[in-house]
Motif scaffolding. Sequence first.
Motif, PDB file in Angstrom:
ATOM      1  N   LYS A 105       0.829  -1.213   0.000  1.00 47.57           N
ATOM      2  CA  LYS A 105       0.000   0.000   0.000  1.00 47.57           C
ATOM      3  C   LYS A 105       0.858   1.255   0.000  1.00 47.57           C
ATOM      4  CE  LYS A 105      -4.300  -1.506   2.260  1.00 47.57           C
ATOM      5  NZ  LYS A 105      -5.096  -1.445   3.485  1.00 47.57           N
ATOM      6  N   LEU A 151      -5.312   1.312  -6.474  1.00 46.47           N
ATOM      7  CA  LEU A 151      -4.895   0.022  -5.900  1.00 46.47           C
ATOM      8  C   LEU A 151      -6.093  -0.598  -5.194  1.00 46.47           C
ATOM      9  CD1 LEU A 151      -2.490  -1.941  -5.126  1.00 46.47           C
ATOM     10  CD2 LEU A 151      -2.489  -0.739  -2.946  1.00 46.47           C
ATOM     11  N   ARG A 152      -6.409  -1.845  -5.566  1.00 46.14           N
ATOM     12  CA  ARG A 152      -7.507  -2.559  -4.912  1.00 46.14           C
ATOM     13  C   ARG A 152      -6.910  -3.708  -4.111  1.00 46.14           C
ATOM     14  NH1 ARG A 152      -9.627   1.212  -6.243  1.00 46.14           N
ATOM     15  NH2 ARG A 152     -11.282   1.650  -7.725  1.00 46.14           N
ATOM     16  N   VAL A 153      -7.200  -3.723  -2.815  1.00 52.80           N
ATOM     17  CA  VAL A 153      -6.632  -4.754  -1.944  1.00 52.80           C
ATOM     18  C   VAL A 153      -7.738  -5.697  -1.482  1.00 52.80           C
ATOM     19  CG1 VAL A 153      -5.312  -5.178   0.152  1.00 52.80           C
ATOM     20  CG2 VAL A 153      -4.882  -3.131  -1.183  1.00 52.80           C
ATOM     21  N   THR A 154      -7.528  -7.000  -1.633  1.00 56.41           N
ATOM     22  CA  THR A 154      -8.485  -7.975  -1.116  1.00 56.41           C
ATOM     23  C   THR A 154      -7.764  -8.858  -0.107  1.00 56.41           C
ATOM     24  OG1 THR A 154      -7.994  -9.644  -2.785  1.00 56.41           O
ATOM     25  CG2 THR A 154      -9.709  -8.044  -3.314  1.00 56.41           C
ATOM     26  N   ASN A 155      -8.545  -9.503   0.748  1.00 56.67           N
ATOM     27  CA  ASN A 155      -7.950 -10.396   1.744  1.00 56.67           C
ATOM     28  C   ASN A 155      -8.773 -11.678   1.801  1.00 56.67           C
ATOM     29  OD1 ASN A 155      -7.285 -11.696   4.284  1.00 56.67           O
ATOM     30  ND2 ASN A 155      -6.146  -9.828   4.701  1.00 56.67           N
ATOM     31  N   ASP A 176     -11.656 -13.624  -5.135  1.00 60.09           N
ATOM     32  CA  ASP A 176     -11.111 -12.265  -5.013  1.00 60.09           C
ATOM     33  C   ASP A 176     -10.366 -11.854  -6.273  1.00 60.09           C
ATOM     34  OD1 ASP A 176     -12.052 -11.890  -2.469  1.00 60.09           O
ATOM     35  OD2 ASP A 176     -10.161 -12.332  -1.466  1.00 60.09           O
ATOM     36  N   GLN A 199     -12.514 -11.330  -9.204  1.00 65.16           N
ATOM     37  CA  GLN A 199     -13.244 -10.066  -9.116  1.00 65.16           C
ATOM     38  C   GLN A 199     -12.323  -8.878  -9.398  1.00 65.16           C
ATOM     39  OE1 GLN A 199     -15.295 -10.232  -5.345  1.00 65.16           O
ATOM     40  NE2 GLN A 199     -16.466 -12.015  -5.984  1.00 65.16           N
ATOM     41  N   GLN A 229     -12.847  -6.145 -12.207  1.00 66.30           N
ATOM     42  CA  GLN A 229     -12.797  -4.702 -11.947  1.00 66.30           C
ATOM     43  C   GLN A 229     -11.840  -3.986 -12.887  1.00 66.30           C
ATOM     44  OE1 GLN A 229     -12.226  -3.410  -7.861  1.00 66.30           O
ATOM     45  NE2 GLN A 229     -13.259  -5.234  -7.109  1.00 66.30           N
TER      46      GLN A 229
END
Lengths: 363, 349
Positions: A99, A110-114, A125, A128, A132
């Motif tokens: 990040k 920036l797209r953050v997934t967990n 995730d 997706q 996106q």
Amino acid sequence: MSKQSGRCRHLPLAAVTAVALALAASGCAKTEDDASSQSGADAQAQQQVAQSPAGGAGATCTLRQFGGQKFDLKSAVVGFSQSEKEANPFRIAETKSIKDEAAKLGITKLRVTNAQSQFSKQIADVQQLIAQGARLLVIAPLNSDGWEPVLRQAAAKKIPIITVDRKINARPCGDYLTFIGSDFYQQGRRAADQMIKALGGKGKVAILLGAPGNNVTTDRTNGFKDRIKEKAPGIQISFEQTAEFTREKGQQVTEQLVQSNPDIDGIYAENDEMALGAVTALKGAGKQPGDIKIVSIDGTRGAVRAIVDGWLQAVIESNPRFGPLAFSTAQKFLEGHPIPEKVVIQDREYTKENAEDSLGLAY
Amino acid sequence: MTDPTAITTDGATGRPAPSAGPSSPSADAGAAARRERLGHLLQHHGASLVLLGLAVFGTVAFDAFATGANLRAIVVSSSFLAIVALGMTFVIISGGIDLSVGSLFVLGGVLAAYGSRAGLLAALALPLAVCGAIGLLQGVLIGRLGMAPFIVTLAGLLGVRGLMLAVSDEGATTYLVEDRAFASLGQDGPFGVTWPVWITVALAAAGVVLLQRTGFGQNVYAVGGNEEAASLMGVPVVRTKILVYLLSGLLAGLAGALNAARLSSGVTILGIGLELDAIAAVVIGGTLLTGGVGGVTGTMAGVLLLGVIQNLINQVGNLTSAVQQVVSGAFLVLVVVAQRVLSRTQRLT
């Protein structure tokens, strides 16, 4: 993979040239001594990590080989898929590093997934993130197999995937772009060197193994044992048991250990959590700091503090700060330069000499 | 997908679905009846309504939400949970619980990948046979010996995962899917939507028919509503219970097999906590944990709701894992509270 710094010296000239092109900074030339002597430098500089290529004689990948298109990283959607909850120091530092570096470079989307340790969720995730419109994917994979649906979708859209800390079982420079991670085998060897130093080349050592069935545990074990065998035959490994990378288990196993093997001289813990568990157990058994020499791997703040307190002899870092390396690799790749198929992140080393000064560097 | 009144007649209140006949004595009574009908609708389709609301919100708030690719990603990843939750719906309506489905799911996947060396048929038959047999065994223990479903299936959860670890060499061996036809079953499909989604739709439709239109379905409701009464009325209680656990085991195994086809490998770390997701989807869908009430369409809406919540969290894209958990937990509470409030308004009218 086994002899990182050694291999660089034996590379053919052509490969060295290619590597030099790929790696603007540092690279193989940088030795461990450089790393530890830097401890006075500011924290920002410390974030910059050295890299060196591995795998077949410096195999590289270019944008043309990969078949992708150049795009501007700053305005593109970039996806980062984290595997586990940010509930341990390694994952916290890893996500923060990605990040922070994105923010520093001006990457706004920036797209953050967990995935919260659920593999099905991680696959969903990443799919997706692709939906996106992600143009670059940075993935910390939970598992090495089972990435087929993601790799297919990414390949169809020519989205480069950089995997960090663990590998995906697939073809680099095709299914995915490159892998950035530590050399776990090398970490084991370096831990062995520290153990040999602490014990003066002879004694009885116990190993607290990590969770079974993953390459981190196997590599850290093999690296340690191989190095002990070749350099200090006087050291005997008399006890081995898994403590599953957790502090509680580390304590539990060590409690049993001091009962069953009271003549033990050293403990090699394959991560910091187990080492700190071992310290608790030794305190409980009435031992004094330094009675039993402990060496571990990770470089968390708690462990480095334990060096200062005298309980641990040395900690080999497993560097989670993949952000700068991940984005600089992506940038080079997009500019058309060749990048290595495997990038090894440089791990520091914390010992009695530098622990106090380097406490701020630990995560 | 189904007739809502079919569920309401078997509903919590035990009252027949209200009918606002033309003979209503006054306009007030007509309005009350309309309100009551609305209450019924809200209670039994609470999940669908919240789902709709969230979808509208997602469309307005995020550009990348209402795109074909994103919606496909949601339904594809939801389909496996949907198949598991379908079986769970039958179990919960019958007054039971099945905690073993997560373990059966991962076992089914590993067995399917293992069996795929011998072709498509083996890849499907092996997990269905083994998971079906385990479901049957659990059903017999619960139905015939009268043991508590919670304990029997908890033992299943532990034992089946152990079995999976034994098959996969402590989880160290990941079998890769060797058969192209089997892999294709998980990865291809018409209109860019993979086969597991179509299979889910077909199974859900079959589930609706089975539950609402057959004697077996009636028995499931009867056993869950009041077991003793059902038994006195001659409902085959034991057989019904055995069948629901068999069905649940088969569906969990099938979902695992299809997932293995999709991933092209028998991943060994799957399915942890899946039983809770399935139970959550069923309950959100309006099925009561005490049994006797519920339906398949609600469950499907519940599964999609869980999928959409996760997707919206990913659309935001910068929440920490801790916040993500809080948000998804809060959503679940919201849905359940909404349903509770709606059902109370309905009783008051």
